[in-house]
Each structure stands twice: as C-alpha cells, then as structure tokens.
Design a protein around this motif. Structure first.
Motif, mmCIF file in Angstrom:
data_model
loop_
_atom_site.group_PDB
_atom_site.id
_atom_site.type_symbol
_atom_site.label_atom_id
_atom_site.label_comp_id
_atom_site.label_asym_id
_atom_site.label_seq_id
_atom_site.Cartn_x
_atom_site.Cartn_y
_atom_site.Cartn_z
ATOM 1 N N ALA A 138 0.824 -1.229 0.009
ATOM 2 C CA ALA A 138 -0.025 0.033 -0.147
ATOM 3 C C ALA A 138 0.936 1.305 -0.002
ATOM 4 C CB ALA A 138 -0.916 -0.128 1.248
ATOM 5 N N ASN A 139 2.157 1.319 0.687
ATOM 6 C CA ASN A 139 2.914 2.438 0.601
ATOM 7 C C ASN A 139 3.534 2.365 -0.440
ATOM 8 O OD1 ASN A 139 6.070 3.091 1.786
ATOM 9 N ND2 ASN A 139 4.217 4.239 2.689
ATOM 10 N N ALA A 140 3.809 1.523 -1.320
ATOM 11 C CA ALA A 140 4.325 1.843 -2.622
ATOM 12 C C ALA A 140 3.627 2.518 -3.487
ATOM 13 C CB ALA A 140 4.744 0.439 -3.213
ATOM 14 N N GLU A 141 2.208 2.261 -3.425
ATOM 15 C CA GLU A 141 1.277 3.032 -4.326
ATOM 16 C C GLU A 141 1.311 4.456 -3.974
ATOM 17 O OE1 GLU A 141 -2.726 1.460 -3.364
ATOM 18 O OE2 GLU A 141 -2.203 -0.489 -4.127
ATOM 19 N N ASP A 142 1.250 4.843 -2.452
ATOM 20 C CA ASP A 142 1.621 6.350 -2.175
ATOM 21 C C ASP A 142 2.751 6.930 -2.549
ATOM 22 O OD1 ASP A 142 -1.155 6.240 -0.875
ATOM 23 O OD2 ASP A 142 -0.125 5.504 0.914
ATOM 24 N N ASP A 151 10.851 10.571 2.048
ATOM 25 C CA ASP A 151 11.290 9.756 3.004
ATOM 26 C C ASP A 151 10.327 9.619 4.267
ATOM 27 O OD1 ASP A 151 13.777 8.866 4.471
ATOM 28 O OD2 ASP A 151 13.388 10.368 5.906
ATOM 29 N N ARG A 152 9.673 10.733 4.605
ATOM 30 C CA ARG A 152 8.643 10.694 5.812
ATOM 31 C C ARG A 152 7.636 9.588 5.593
ATOM 32 N NH1 ARG A 152 7.079 16.147 8.928
ATOM 33 N NH2 ARG A 152 9.260 16.537 9.769
ATOM 34 N N LEU A 153 7.085 9.610 4.390
ATOM 35 C CA LEU A 153 6.092 8.871 3.766
ATOM 36 C C LEU A 153 6.537 7.349 3.611
ATOM 37 C CD1 LEU A 153 3.385 8.298 2.351
ATOM 38 C CD2 LEU A 153 4.333 8.797 0.379
ATOM 39 N N ALA A 154 7.844 7.142 3.366
ATOM 40 C CA ALA A 154 8.206 5.616 3.090
ATOM 41 C C ALA A 154 8.317 4.811 4.354
ATOM 42 C CB ALA A 154 9.591 5.646 2.336
ATOM 43 N N LEU A 155 7.683 3.440 4.034
ATOM 44 C CA LEU A 155 7.745 2.374 4.798
ATOM 45 C C LEU A 155 8.363 1.333 4.178
ATOM 46 C CD1 LEU A 155 4.192 2.646 6.917
ATOM 47 C CD2 LEU A 155 6.593 3.115 7.555
ATOM 48 N N ALA A 167 -0.558 9.699 1.717
ATOM 49 C CA ALA A 167 -0.559 8.352 2.719
ATOM 50 C C ALA A 167 -1.741 7.572 2.727
ATOM 51 C CB ALA A 167 -0.114 8.504 3.995
ATOM 52 N N ALA A 168 -2.688 8.015 1.844
ATOM 53 C CA ALA A 168 -4.161 7.233 2.084
ATOM 54 C C ALA A 168 -4.268 5.870 1.865
ATOM 55 C CB ALA A 168 -4.883 7.959 0.944
ATOM 56 N N GLY A 179 3.214 10.051 -5.026
ATOM 57 C CA GLY A 179 4.162 11.186 -4.569
ATOM 58 C C GLY A 179 5.220 11.491 -5.498
ATOM 59 N N ARG A 180 5.887 10.459 -6.111
ATOM 60 C CA ARG A 180 6.931 10.909 -7.245
ATOM 61 C C ARG A 180 6.264 11.557 -8.370
ATOM 62 N NH1 ARG A 180 8.217 5.272 -5.784
ATOM 63 N NH2 ARG A 180 9.998 5.189 -4.398
ATOM 64 N N GLU A 181 4.970 10.923 -8.875
ATOM 65 C CA GLU A 181 4.568 11.510 -9.893
ATOM 66 C C GLU A 181 4.123 12.929 -9.789
ATOM 67 O OE1 GLU A 181 1.467 8.579 -10.784
ATOM 68 O OE2 GLU A 181 2.921 7.152 -11.572
ATOM 69 N N GLY A 182 3.655 13.197 -8.504
ATOM 70 C CA GLY A 182 3.193 14.591 -8.011
ATOM 71 C C GLY A 182 4.337 15.544 -7.521
ATOM 72 N N GLY A 183 5.520 15.042 -8.021
ATOM 73 C CA GLY A 183 6.662 15.908 -7.629
ATOM 74 C C GLY A 183 6.896 16.277 -6.065
ATOM 75 N N MET A 184 6.556 15.170 -5.257
ATOM 76 C CA MET A 184 6.620 15.356 -3.832
ATOM 77 C C MET A 184 8.397 15.628 -3.501
ATOM 78 S SD MET A 184 5.528 12.739 -0.728
ATOM 79 C CE MET A 184 3.943 13.265 -0.806
#
Length: 421
Positions: free
Chosen positions: A51-55, A70-74, A154-155, A59-64
């Motif tokens: 699920a995290n890989a989807e988020d 790094d905060r988002l990644a699990l 992170a939905a 994020g990458r596609e949206g230019g995060m």
C-alpha cells in the motif's frame, strides 16, 4: 448539516462510546491489546509495504520533495520499528489512575487529583504513516479513542494500517471504534476542527501551514506541535571536535524530521578555525548551504555557499539544506534564535559552564541541549516510548508528548458525611 459534519458527528459519537469502554480497562488488558496490535502490524507487513508503494508512486508522480518522500516511506524494517513502538508502549507505566497529589483535610475529607483519559482525541497529520500506529497505541494505553485524519499522500498506507488495527482490536474483544480513520477533503477536516463538544482535543502534526491552519480555524482545543527551526550554536569555548560531530548529526542524521537542525550559528572567535571544515563536511553530505557574507568568505574552494536571506533563516527546510551565520557572541546567538527560532530545540556546544547556564536559562524553547545533537528531542530517546508529537506551546504540554500528556485530571473527594459550615 453538511455530509462531512454528519460523518464527523457519527465518528465522534462512536468514539465516545468506545472511550467509555477503554476507561474501564486495566493496565493488563491494555498491554495485552497493544502486544496483539504489534503482532498484527508485523503480520500485515507485506500488505502495508504494498500500500505504501502506491502512495510513494503517487508522490513521485506529483513531484513530492525527497524529504517528504522519506517521511512517507515504509519498508519492512520501518514497519517492524512501528510494531516495536507498540510493544514499547506496552512496557510503560499506565498514567490512568495515577495520583498527582492528595491530602487529608482537617475535617477528615480525603482529596486526591488523579489522571484520567481525555476521551476523544482527533489527529490531523501529513505524510507520516507511522503516526497512525503511534497515535493508536498511545491512545489505547491512555484510555482515549482516536479519530485519525492522515494526509492524502499516505491514504493507501493509512487505510491498510487502520484496517489492521481495527481487526486486531475486535479480535481482542475491544471496540473497533477506539481507532477510526477520517477520510475526505477539506470539508471533512473543517468538520473535525469544529466538532467542539464531540471531540475533546485536537493535535495537528506536520508542516507550519497545516499547524497554523488548525490552530487558527479550530473551535476544538488544540495542542500546537512540531514546527522545528532548530539551531546549533558553536560557542567560543566549544570543543570543535564535538561541535563538528553534533552539527553534522543534527543536520544529516534524518533531515526530514522536526528535530533536525536547520541553522548553524558560530562564534566569531572560532569561525575561522571551525567553519571551513564544517562547511566542507556538510557539503560532502549533500547539504545545500545558505550563509551570511562572513560564512561565505570562510568556505574553502569548491564549496558553494548561497547568500542567506531572512527567509532562509526562518525556514524549516526538512531537507538537506542549512542556513549558517557567524555571530559576535552568545547574546547575538540568542537574539538570532529569538528572531528566527520556532521554540522547538536549541543546542549550544561549549565547555564554558557559564555559557551553558545562560543558554538553558535564557533560550525559550521546548528543549535546550548542551553538547548534544538536536536529534535527541524525541519521545523514544527520552524514554517515553512512541510520542504523539512535540508540543511547542506552553499550556498543558511542552516538548515530546507521550502518555501523561494525553490525560487530564479530576479531583476525587471522599468524606463521611461532612458538610460545609
């Protein structure tokens, strides 16, 4: 009543019912549930990482930015650490029922002030899915039902984590509604912020914009957390070896978190000796440097120092960037902190005990460090287990907030027929 208001009202009412159940649990009951939740998170590792890989992909596609990614990644190791945090909370003392103070009056009345749960706590936070589990665990241990509103980035991860936690609660015979996820857009967030009387406390955790919006727009009581424009000040009496290690660790250990140092201040007397090496080491670690003219003059060949503006000195970069200034003395350093700091964590490196005493007495922040990295301002590092956030305000809670800060108190008075004359 809008749809979002109705949704929040329903969540809050179910949370209130769940909180009454939690308030009756013994420590043994809560600890057993926390261990079961930790096992459930471990067992769900593959689903959580997927699920995290989807988020992350969104994020990458949206230019995060890299720091937010790094905060988002699990990964599996981070999921294991999240589960371990629940076990750590299980090992902590239960604050509920603790007697804060008490006495027996001359008339025989026995009075005591005891810790009790807040009741229903809402959290609004950004791309940090570990907060989902930390908040659920701390809420359970302190007897509070949690309504969680994680960021849309992170939905998928949050949905998977909350489903896992709710299933584990049900398997333990506990109310699933002790942990609920609020989804939806801005209207849903506004409804949560204005659910006064339904939600007892709101805790925002994220960037300056999020926290400011929640503080200004909420009618629910708010604890302000975590904007971290943290400084390291290298004093004239510093051990420069310690200063270099502390500076680099404070900035580069994990730059995306709020206790990462964003600014370096160096006493003019040691600047020529210290800064060339410090700037080189920071740049070698990938740090983009923003400096005043004195700093730029001391950079060695090949080390770029961008001109620093007031906006740079005000910035919480949450990234491999740092502002740097040379100051005349400790008074100038403290004045710089007063102008630009956020009241989070401020560190001095010095072997002068007088300078250290002045720093700890005069710097107004939730945590002040002497000869230690800013990265230690953390509930886990302080021995509190997982933290709900780091409060930068002064009322109710300040600094890393853990179990006691998620309780309030009530007065219990016991008598034997006394009446007031």
């Amino acid at each position: 009543m809008s749809d979002s208001t109705a949704v929040v009202r329903d969540l809050a009412q179910r949370a209130r019912t769940a909180s009454r159940h939690l308030a009756l649990l013994t420590r043994a009951d809560k600890d057993a549930a926390l261990l079961a939740l930790a096992d459930a998170v471990d067992a769900a590792t593959d689903r959580v990482v997927a699920a995290n890989a989807e988020d992350l992909q969104r994020g990458r596609e949206g230019g995060m930015a890299a720091g937010l990614l790094d905060r988002l990644a699990l990964d599996a190791d981070r999921v294991a650490a999240v589960a371990q945090a629940l076990r750590d909370v299980a090992g902590l003392p239960d604050p509920v029922g603790e007697v804060v103070r008490g006495s027996t009056l001359a008339n025989g009345l026995q009075i005591r002030q005891v810790r009790v749960p807040m009741g229903v706590i809402g959290m609004i936070y950004e791309a940090r899915p570990n907060v989902t589990v930390d908040a659920a665990g701390l809420g359970l241990k302190s007897g509070n039902a949690m309504i969680l509103r994680g960021g849309s980035a992170a939905a998928s991860t949050n949905r998977t984590l909350v489903d896992t936690l709710r299933s584990a609660l049900a398997a333990q015979g506990l109310p699933q509604d002790a942990v609920q996820l609020l989804e939806g857009g801005h209207d849903a967030v506004t409804a949560l912020m204005t659910a006064r009387g339904l939600v007892d406390l709101l805790i925002p955790r994220g960037g300056a914009g999020l926290i400011r919006a929640v503080v200004l727009e909420s009618t629910v009581p708010v604890i302000e957390t975590g904007v971290g424009n943290c400084h390291v000040y290298v004093d004239a009496a510093a051990d420069l070896g310690k200063a270099l290690a502390i500076t680099v660790n404070s900035k580069t250990h994990r730059p995306s978190v709020c206790n990462s140092a964003e600014s370096l201040l160096v006493h003019r007397e040691v600047a020529e000796q210290f800064l060339p090496k410090a700037l080189a080491e920071l740049a070698g670690a990938g740090v983009v440097l923003h400096g005043d003219p004195a700093t730029a003059q001391l950079a060695t060949e090949g080390i770029e120092v961008l001109p620093a503006t007031d906006e740079d000195f005000d910035a919480e970069y949450l990234d491999l960037q740092m502002s740097v200034a040379v100051v005349d003395d400790i008074d100038a350093a403290m004045e710089h902190v007063r102008r630009h700091g956020s009241g989070h964590t401020e560190a001095i490196v010095t072997e002068d005990r007088g300078a250290a005493r002045r720093w700890t007495a005069e710097v107004d922040a939730a945590a002040v460090m002497v000869n230690a990295s800013t990265r230690f301002t953390d509930g886990g590092e302080f021995g509190f287990g997982a933290e709900i956030g780091i409060s930068t305000q002064k009322l109710h809670a300040r600094g890393p907030m853990a179990l006691p800060e998620l309780t309030t108190t009530k007065w219990v008075v016991e008598g034997d027929g006394q009446i007031r004359g």
